[in-house]
Design a protein around this motif. Structure first.
Motif, mmCIF file in Angstrom:
data_model
loop_
_atom_site.group_PDB
_atom_site.id
_atom_site.type_symbol
_atom_site.label_atom_id
_atom_site.label_comp_id
_atom_site.label_asym_id
_atom_site.label_seq_id
_atom_site.Cartn_x
_atom_site.Cartn_y
_atom_site.Cartn_z
ATOM 1 N N ALA A 17 0.652 -1.262 0.051
ATOM 2 C CA ALA A 17 -0.043 0.023 -0.079
ATOM 3 C C ALA A 17 0.911 1.164 0.092
ATOM 4 C CB ALA A 17 -0.824 -0.040 1.291
ATOM 5 N N ALA A 18 1.938 1.083 0.783
ATOM 6 C CA ALA A 18 2.888 2.444 0.876
ATOM 7 C C ALA A 18 3.435 2.711 -0.407
ATOM 8 C CB ALA A 18 3.822 2.389 2.042
ATOM 9 N N ALA A 19 3.889 1.762 -0.953
ATOM 10 C CA ALA A 19 4.882 1.861 -2.068
ATOM 11 C C ALA A 19 3.651 2.346 -3.335
ATOM 12 C CB ALA A 19 5.404 0.589 -2.651
ATOM 13 N N LEU A 20 2.885 1.763 -3.563
ATOM 14 C CA LEU A 20 1.642 2.235 -4.618
ATOM 15 C C LEU A 20 0.854 3.268 -4.432
ATOM 16 C CD1 LEU A 20 0.587 -1.786 -5.083
ATOM 17 C CD2 LEU A 20 2.057 -0.391 -6.676
ATOM 18 N N ALA A 21 0.925 3.655 -3.253
ATOM 19 C CA ALA A 21 0.169 4.847 -2.988
ATOM 20 C C ALA A 21 1.131 5.952 -3.430
ATOM 21 C CB ALA A 21 0.118 5.139 -1.436
ATOM 22 N N ALA A 22 2.487 5.776 -3.505
ATOM 23 C CA ALA A 22 3.407 6.815 -3.806
ATOM 24 C C ALA A 22 3.491 6.660 -5.217
ATOM 25 C CB ALA A 22 4.745 6.417 -3.043
ATOM 26 N N ALA A 44 -5.088 -2.629 -11.961
ATOM 27 C CA ALA A 44 -4.313 -3.286 -10.893
ATOM 28 C C ALA A 44 -3.691 -2.541 -9.746
ATOM 29 C CB ALA A 44 -3.150 -4.202 -11.598
ATOM 30 N N GLN A 45 -3.031 -1.366 -10.404
ATOM 31 C CA GLN A 45 -2.384 -0.644 -9.599
ATOM 32 C C GLN A 45 -3.246 0.249 -8.471
ATOM 33 O OE1 GLN A 45 1.190 1.196 -11.131
ATOM 34 N NE2 GLN A 45 1.201 2.820 -9.674
ATOM 35 N N SER A 46 -4.324 0.323 -9.093
ATOM 36 C CA SER A 46 -5.507 1.204 -8.435
ATOM 37 C C SER A 46 -6.107 0.400 -7.355
ATOM 38 C CB SER A 46 -6.507 1.940 -9.260
ATOM 39 O OG SER A 46 -6.062 2.733 -10.192
ATOM 40 N N LEU A 47 -6.102 -0.869 -7.592
ATOM 41 C CA LEU A 47 -6.658 -1.814 -6.698
ATOM 42 C C LEU A 47 -5.732 -2.055 -5.507
ATOM 43 C CD1 LEU A 47 -8.304 -4.478 -9.134
ATOM 44 C CD2 LEU A 47 -9.633 -2.966 -7.510
ATOM 45 N N LEU A 48 -4.409 -2.203 -5.940
ATOM 46 C CA LEU A 48 -3.462 -2.495 -4.896
ATOM 47 C C LEU A 48 -3.162 -1.244 -3.950
ATOM 48 C CD1 LEU A 48 -0.632 -4.322 -6.979
ATOM 49 C CD2 LEU A 48 -2.005 -5.234 -5.077
ATOM 50 N N GLN A 49 -3.394 0.069 -4.567
ATOM 51 C CA GLN A 49 -3.318 1.268 -3.699
ATOM 52 C C GLN A 49 -4.709 1.148 -2.722
ATOM 53 O OE1 GLN A 49 -3.227 4.285 -6.758
ATOM 54 N NE2 GLN A 49 -0.811 4.370 -6.872
ATOM 55 N N ALA A 50 -5.540 0.666 -3.078
ATOM 56 C CA ALA A 50 -6.849 0.774 -2.195
ATOM 57 C C ALA A 50 -6.650 -0.601 -1.328
ATOM 58 C CB ALA A 50 -8.036 0.624 -3.146
ATOM 59 N N GLY A 51 -5.764 -1.273 -1.298
ATOM 60 C CA GLY A 51 -5.596 -2.501 -0.565
ATOM 61 C C GLY A 51 -6.409 -3.654 -0.890
ATOM 62 N N LYS A 52 -6.963 -3.627 -2.095
ATOM 63 C CA LYS A 52 -7.585 -4.803 -2.660
ATOM 64 C C LYS A 52 -6.793 -5.785 -3.348
ATOM 65 C CE LYS A 52 -11.649 -1.663 -2.937
ATOM 66 N NZ LYS A 52 -12.776 -1.411 -3.775
ATOM 67 N N TYR A 53 -6.221 -6.220 -2.574
ATOM 68 C CA TYR A 53 -4.937 -7.399 -3.009
ATOM 69 C C TYR A 53 -5.569 -8.622 -3.896
ATOM 70 C CZ TYR A 53 -2.339 -4.351 0.218
ATOM 71 O OH TYR A 53 -2.095 -3.225 0.794
ATOM 72 N N ALA A 54 -6.718 -9.094 -3.073
ATOM 73 C CA ALA A 54 -6.973 -10.533 -3.690
ATOM 74 C C ALA A 54 -7.673 -10.065 -5.124
ATOM 75 C CB ALA A 54 -8.118 -10.867 -2.795
ATOM 76 N N GLU A 55 -8.415 -8.715 -5.144
ATOM 77 C CA GLU A 55 -8.994 -8.352 -6.473
ATOM 78 C C GLU A 55 -8.024 -8.116 -7.478
ATOM 79 O OE1 GLU A 55 -12.161 -5.345 -6.052
ATOM 80 O OE2 GLU A 55 -12.775 -5.886 -3.941
ATOM 81 N N ALA A 56 -7.163 -7.508 -7.003
ATOM 82 C CA ALA A 56 -6.024 -7.453 -7.862
ATOM 83 C C ALA A 56 -5.236 -8.576 -8.708
ATOM 84 C CB ALA A 56 -4.541 -6.678 -7.470
ATOM 85 N N GLY A 78 3.110 -10.381 -8.371
ATOM 86 C CA GLY A 78 3.775 -11.117 -7.416
ATOM 87 C C GLY A 78 3.505 -10.237 -6.018
ATOM 88 N N ILE A 79 3.296 -9.066 -6.215
ATOM 89 C CA ILE A 79 2.983 -8.095 -5.140
ATOM 90 C C ILE A 79 1.484 -8.561 -4.485
ATOM 91 C CG2 ILE A 79 2.489 -5.742 -4.321
ATOM 92 C CD1 ILE A 79 4.738 -4.688 -5.956
ATOM 93 N N SER A 80 0.545 -8.595 -5.521
ATOM 94 C CA SER A 80 -0.781 -9.039 -5.341
ATOM 95 C C SER A 80 -1.145 -10.438 -4.723
ATOM 96 C CB SER A 80 -1.656 -8.755 -6.712
ATOM 97 O OG SER A 80 -1.372 -9.867 -7.572
ATOM 98 N N ALA A 81 -0.204 -11.427 -5.285
ATOM 99 C CA ALA A 81 -0.278 -12.684 -4.611
ATOM 100 C C ALA A 81 0.289 -12.912 -3.236
ATOM 101 C CB ALA A 81 0.527 -13.776 -5.488
ATOM 102 N N VAL A 82 1.487 -12.245 -3.040
ATOM 103 C CA VAL A 82 2.217 -12.361 -1.591
ATOM 104 C C VAL A 82 1.420 -11.454 -0.781
ATOM 105 C CG1 VAL A 82 3.747 -10.325 -1.799
ATOM 106 C CG2 VAL A 82 4.395 -12.263 -0.412
ATOM 107 N N SER A 83 0.379 -10.513 -1.020
ATOM 108 C CA SER A 83 -0.107 -9.746 -0.217
ATOM 109 C C SER A 83 -1.419 -10.123 -0.043
ATOM 110 C CB SER A 83 -0.418 -8.318 -0.693
ATOM 111 O OG SER A 83 1.012 -7.613 -0.853
ATOM 112 N N SER A 84 -2.091 -11.149 -0.604
ATOM 113 C CA SER A 84 -3.296 -11.743 -0.515
ATOM 114 C C SER A 84 -3.526 -13.334 -0.191
ATOM 115 C CB SER A 84 -4.225 -11.769 -1.787
ATOM 116 O OG SER A 84 -3.426 -12.447 -2.828
ATOM 117 N N GLY A 85 -1.929 -13.654 0.446
ATOM 118 C CA GLY A 85 -1.941 -14.961 0.932
ATOM 119 C C GLY A 85 -1.887 -16.162 -0.185
#
Length: 475
Positions: A17-22, A44-56, A78-85
């Motif tokens: 979230a921090a990296a993508l928010a920037a 995808a980047q918008s979903l990650l910035q919103a913390g919606k990792y599984a949706e991304a 890879g970021i979306s996968a590791v952040s959504s378990g």
């Protein structure tokens, strides 16, 4: 999921979230030639910035086949996968990025996280160490890598302690004290072989004490160990001291585990002592034996066991010398635990014991056997046991057992003058309630009924026992 796993998964999510928010997919200075950011990547980047990792991940995963090798795509996947378990999927995508551009963004950080989540701490350490060796590294990335490495070091220290503890010798055991009532202490015969009553026997109350202690020395792990065990069962009748009895058993052997399967071999010595009521005689016996058991875990709820035993029962009283045998016993049992409320258990066992007599004897007087012909106590005994248990509240179980054991003589007229090869059948019924008032404590109330059917004089009997006992386990 363990607390540490949850904690570090949250770190992964916060980092994403921090990296993508920037608005940073990777540092500005990189030699990677990523494809231009398209609508898929923007979404995808918008979903990650919103913390919606599984949706991304759900958005990107179907496009992996056609876009794998696109560094920016693989990085976000890879970021979306590791952040959504989904660490297994993350490692595949992030390894492609690292293979081409080892210092692309925080690829090594996320790759280390993915390895950590899968339990591959060795590769996680390598990824974090490589990240820390980079010439340019953001302070937050360094702090996170240090935190992961500290956690891995702590886990390794705990595993080392557990491994050392698993090799330490230890004791287990239990002590059981109880009282009860026996309706036929001497197992007096209920008929004289012709269907006529022979004796009602004697009845009375008793106290009992059972104790067991086992010393275990692990060889490779806690499931593989050598052991020495001593067990003592003692019963004292309040008004019939001559029938007081005790059984002492000593065993030594080896137990080893392979996954859910367990194997055991042992050698044993069993001594039974009872004076009895017969003048100038006693009921003492001794038995040496060796046995081997194999227990297989067929599933989480199903277990199958096979066993074999060779033993040598010996009887001390002069009148009983002809009963000495060498015995081979083969057995199998099966247990199923139902995965429903109350965890019902069913257990069935089948054994066959073959006894070969050590002495020849004269046939029973009056039998139609030619003079000079000898016989013996050779026999085969088949036993079937059915047991069930139901936990009606977390601290209490009800149990029930039914057993039938059939003896078939193999040599004619050893026990009867009228029946060449008589057959006996013993039926045992047991009902009980086990209550666990505290950890390692059990209060057991039990009824047991025994009936031995036989046409041989002196062998048919029946009895009932009631008992209450308190058991303390030591682990």
């Amino acid at each position: 999921m363990r607390r540490a796993e949850i904690f570090f998964l949250l770190i992964a999510m916060l980092m994403s979230a921090a990296a993508l928010a920037a608005g940073q997919v990777a540092p500005a200075k990189t030699t990677a030639k990523a494809a231009p950011v398209d609508s898929l990547m923007q979404k995808a980047q918008s979903l990650l910035q919103a913390g919606k990792y599984a949706e991304a991940f759900t958005l990107l995963e179907p496009r992996e086949f056609e876009r794998s090798g696109d560094v920016a795509f693989d990085y976000l996947l890879g970021i979306s996968a590791v952040s959504s378990g989904k660490p297994d999927r993350a490692t595949i995508a992030l390894e492609r990025v690292e293979a081409l551009y080892p210092e692309y963004g925080d690829v090594r950080m996320y790759l280390g996280m993915a390895y950590y989540q899968t339990g591959d701490t060795a590769r996680a350490k390598q990824a974090f160490a490589a990240l820390l060796a980079q010439s340019k590294l953001a302070p937050q990335s360094k702090a996170n890598a240090d935190q992961y490495l500290a956690a891995i070091q702590q886990q390794e220290a705990v595993k080392q302690q557990e491994a050392e503890k698993a090799k330490q010798a230890f004791f287990v055991g239990n002590l059981d004290l109880g009282v009860g009532y026996d309706s036929n202490i001497t197992t007096a015969a209920s008929n004289n072989g012709s269907g006529q009553p022979a004796s009602t026997g004697i009845s009375g109350n008793f106290a009992q004490m059972n104790g067991n202690v086992e010393f275990r020395k692990p060889v490779f792990n806690a499931g593989t160990y050598g052991f020495v065990m001593a067990d003592s069962t003692n019963r004292a009748y309040f008004a019939h001291g001559k029938m007081n009895a005790y059984t002492n058993v000593v065993k030594a052997g080896m137990n080893w585990a392979q996954g859910v399967h367990t194997y055991r071999v042992d050698a044993s010595r069993r001594d039974y002592r009872q004076q009895g009521v017969v003048q100038d005689s006693n009921n003492n016996s001794a038995q040496n034996g060796v046995s081997a058991d194999a227990r297989f875990g067929l599933s989480t709820n199903d277990f199958l066991a096979l066993n074999i035993q060779y033993s040598m029962p010996r009887f001390a009283a002069v009148a009983s010398v002809p009963q000495d045998t060498n015995q081979i016993t083969l057995g199998t049992n099966y247990m199923h635990i139902f995965p429903v409320a109350g965890s019902p258990v069913i257990y069935v066992a089948l054994t066959q014991a073959r006894d070969k007599a050590m002495h020849e004897i004269d046939p029973i007087a009056g039998s139609p056997v030619t003079a000079g012909i000898k016989t013996n106590y050779n026999r085969t005994t088949n036993t079937f046991i059915a047991y069930s248990q139901y936990t009606f509240v977390p601290s209490a179980d009800v149990t029930a057992m039914w057993m039938t054991s059939r003896r078939n003589d193999s040599s004619a007229y050893a026990r009867s003058a009228t029946e060449a090869l008589p057959k006996d059948e013993m039926i045992v019924t047991m009902l009980g309630v086990n209550w666990r008032p505290a950890t390692n404590w059990t209060v057991k109330t039990q009824y047991m009924g025994l009936k031995n059917n036989s046409v041989v004089a002196g062998y048919a009997f029946k009895k009932n026992e009631f008992s209450v006992s308190v058991k303390r386990e030591f682990k």
